[in-house]
Structures are given as structure tokens and as C-alpha cells.
Write a protein that holds these residues in place. Sequence first.
Motif, PDB file in Angstrom:
ATOM      1  N   ALA A  23       0.834  -1.200   0.000  1.00 44.68           N
ATOM      2  CA  ALA A  23       0.000   0.000   0.000  1.00 44.68           C
ATOM      3  C   ALA A  23       0.862   1.241   0.000  1.00 44.68           C
ATOM      4  CB  ALA A  23      -0.905   0.002   1.239  1.00 44.68           C
ATOM      5  N   TYR A  24       0.656   2.099  -1.009  1.00 42.95           N
ATOM      6  CA  TYR A  24       1.306   3.398  -1.073  1.00 42.95           C
ATOM      7  C   TYR A  24       2.818   3.291  -1.010  1.00 42.95           C
ATOM      8  CZ  TYR A  24      -3.458   4.727   0.006  1.00 42.95           C
ATOM      9  OH  TYR A  24      -4.810   4.840  -0.006  1.00 42.95           O
ATOM     10  N   GLY A  25       3.386   2.244  -1.570  1.00 36.41           N
ATOM     11  CA  GLY A  25       4.829   2.101  -1.553  1.00 36.41           C
ATOM     12  C   GLY A  25       5.484   3.151  -2.431  1.00 36.41           C
ATOM     13  N   GLN A  26       6.585   3.707  -1.962  1.00 36.08           N
ATOM     14  CA  GLN A  26       7.321   4.677  -2.755  1.00 36.08           C
ATOM     15  C   GLN A  26       8.198   3.911  -3.731  1.00 36.08           C
ATOM     16  OE1 GLN A  26       9.397   7.888  -0.667  1.00 36.08           O
ATOM     17  NE2 GLN A  26      11.118   7.608  -2.033  1.00 36.08           N
ATOM     18  N   ILE A  27       7.870   3.956  -5.013  1.00 38.50           N
ATOM     19  CA  ILE A  27       8.627   3.165  -5.981  1.00 38.50           C
ATOM     20  C   ILE A  27       9.709   3.990  -6.654  1.00 38.50           C
ATOM     21  CG2 ILE A  27       6.676   1.662  -6.406  1.00 38.50           C
ATOM     22  CD1 ILE A  27       6.322   3.120  -9.093  1.00 38.50           C
ATOM     23  N   GLU A  28       9.688   5.307  -6.491  1.00 35.42           N
ATOM     24  CA  GLU A  28      10.702   6.163  -7.078  1.00 35.42           C
ATOM     25  C   GLU A  28      11.331   7.022  -5.993  1.00 35.42           C
ATOM     26  OE1 GLU A  28      11.773   6.114 -10.224  1.00 35.42           O
ATOM     27  OE2 GLU A  28      10.395   4.476 -10.590  1.00 35.42           O
ATOM     28  N   PRO A  29      12.646   7.258  -6.056  1.00 35.19           N
ATOM     29  CA  PRO A  29      13.285   8.121  -5.070  1.00 35.19           C
ATOM     30  C   PRO A  29      12.689   9.530  -5.081  1.00 35.19           C
ATOM     31  CG  PRO A  29      14.922   6.898  -6.327  1.00 35.19           C
ATOM     32  CD  PRO A  29      13.601   6.676  -7.000  1.00 35.19           C
ATOM     33  N   GLN A  30      12.767  10.183  -3.934  1.00 33.65           N
ATOM     34  CA  GLN A  30      12.228  11.530  -3.780  1.00 33.65           C
ATOM     35  C   GLN A  30      13.363  12.535  -3.713  1.00 33.65           C
ATOM     36  OE1 GLN A  30       8.741  12.539  -1.057  1.00 33.65           O
ATOM     37  NE2 GLN A  30      10.471  13.134   0.212  1.00 33.65           N
ATOM     38  N   GLU A 226      -1.664   6.051  -9.160  1.00 36.82           N
ATOM     39  CA  GLU A 226      -3.035   5.671  -8.852  1.00 36.82           C
ATOM     40  C   GLU A 226      -3.108   4.921  -7.522  1.00 36.82           C
ATOM     41  OE1 GLU A 226      -6.784   3.105 -10.749  1.00 36.82           O
ATOM     42  OE2 GLU A 226      -4.966   3.466 -11.939  1.00 36.82           O
ATOM     43  N   GLY A 227      -4.034   5.343  -6.677  1.00 35.10           N
ATOM     44  CA  GLY A 227      -4.212   4.709  -5.378  1.00 35.10           C
ATOM     45  C   GLY A 227      -3.409   5.339  -4.272  1.00 35.10           C
ATOM     46  N   ALA A 228      -2.541   6.307  -4.611  1.00 39.14           N
ATOM     47  CA  ALA A 228      -1.725   6.989  -3.607  1.00 39.14           C
ATOM     48  C   ALA A 228      -2.018   8.481  -3.647  1.00 39.14           C
ATOM     49  CB  ALA A 228      -0.236   6.732  -3.871  1.00 39.14           C
TER      50      ALA A 228
END
Length: 326
Positions: A23-30, A226-228
Amino acid sequence: MSNPLYRNILIFSFLFYGMVSKAYGQIEPQYTQYMYNIGSFNPAYVGSVETAEIAALYRAQWIDIPGAPQTARIGLNIPLANEKHGLGFNAVNDQLGPTSQTFVDIAYSFQVNVSDDTKLAFGIDAGGSILDVDFTKGNFENPNEPLLNGNTLNKFYPTVGAGTFLYAENWYLGLSVPNFLTSVINDEEVQAFVNDQVQFNFIGGYVFDISDGLKFKPAFLVNYLEGAPVNINLSTNFLISDVVTIGASYRIDNAVSGLAGFQISDGLFLGYSYDYNTNGLGEFNSGSHEAILKFYLGKGGGKQRKTKEKRNEKGKPKQIDSPRFF
């Protein structure tokens, strides 16, 4: 609130909730200094620079929280001699708790003239990510979760991204997708850590010439998955005498940031930012630090030179150099 046991339970729950539940995993660096780091998430940008450049970035997020994210990036943007093609390279390592992801890709861009002073670039990148998880690190709320039965996980999955970048000397707009292949990952172990939705990145900025020695650039970056919750970054920067940059940034419902930069020489720029969390997490950390070092290769160096007409003492036109500021 100062109880160490309570603090650790809250922190680890926050860090690993998204990992095992997808759920709501960060898949790209910030990034806070996204305006100096566009090539890391938009391959169309790599040919828009006027000289080849190398960028090195390090980000330490949520200082004082065990297992908090850390990101290191090396990037290369190379415009080719015909001014239509560009090549790029990215290597990013992103760590969060027991997980480490290493992204590597090669980018290509092609650009066309939309008008005398506006260009539109298209880009694509291809590579892959190595997902490395050590389940012996960290505390988990559900230690009997089947996913945690193994001690380590080391998997590779491919990535293919694309983007567009529309720009002139004083403004830019970009749209990119870092990976189209998230929905076709068929490894169940990888699926548990990588969100299967496609992420979209929107970026833009405008440079206002306030005076000969002062430029002002507002910019934005929007990440949609989507979903986040939509991630919205707004920033303002002032460039003083083509040397010193100062500014501020706001990540909505997340953090406020201060930014500073210094053009050490024509070929070297150093930037720094500090984030302070405005959400509940701010109570448990000392902020986030991010530093970027950019090396500009070739004639003109880091000034990203363009020419302007200006009158000399005798009233005749002469050419001067000024930075493009992005």
C-alpha cells in the motif's frame, strides 16, 4: 511521546507498513532539488543541456529515524553535436529499512524545433533494478508473514520509461513515466515490494529576469500514482549575480525546505537543501539533508551559456553570457 519503545514501534510501523502490504509504496526516489536533477526522472531532458554534465546527489531523509530512506545518484547528460540527439546514464541506489534498490538505465532523446526559440524533446530509457532485501534487519509487526520466511531476497526486474520535454530559454514543461513495466512483473516476491501502478511525473518552471544581476524561478513537480496521494512540490529560487542561488520549497502536507546553491566555477555547481516535516513524522526526526554536485564539461562550463545583446560604452551591440538556470 519520548518513550523509546513507543517511538520505535511507531517508526517501524510507518516505514514497513507499505512494504509488506503493497500500500502506497514509494517506488521512485524523492528529491527536493528536482529542478537541478531533471534527467534522473525524465529521459527527454538529457539532450536539452548545452554542454555535457555529470551530477552526483546524496539524500539522507528523516535523520534520527533508524532505517530511514537514503538515496545516492550519479547521472550523465550528453547533448550530441547536431543538437537534435542526446544520451544519458543514471545509476541510483535507494535504501529504506531492510530494502535496497539499485536502478541503472541508459537514456536517449530526440528533439525538434517547434518555433524559432522553442524545442520539443522526446526521450526513452531502458535498464533495470536490483531489489535486495535483508529480513534480518528491522522489527516487523507480523514476523510470521510468509514473505519474511527467507533471510534475504535478491531479484532483478527490467524498467522502460519515457518522457517529453518542451522548453525555451526561460521556461520548460515536462511529462514522464519512469517505468511502464510495473504491471507485467510476474515475480510474486518482487510484486510484494513494487507497486504495480504506473507513476506519472509532471514538471515545469519559468525564469523571470528581474534585473541584470537577479533572476527568479518558480517551479513545480507533481508525482501521480493511482491509489496513492498526489505528491505536489512547489519551489522558488533566486539566482544572484549568476553565482549564488537561494530559495524555498514546499511539499504539500509533507515538508518545507530551504535551498541554497553556489556556482563555484564555470564548470562546478554545489547545491544543498534541508527539509523539515510538517506532518506528524516531524516530531520524530531532525529533518532531511540533500546535496548535489554538478560538473559541466566543455566550453562554457556550468553557465549553460546563451547570448544576449547588450550595448557597450560606445553604444554598439555586444554579446554577453548568462545562465539558463535549468
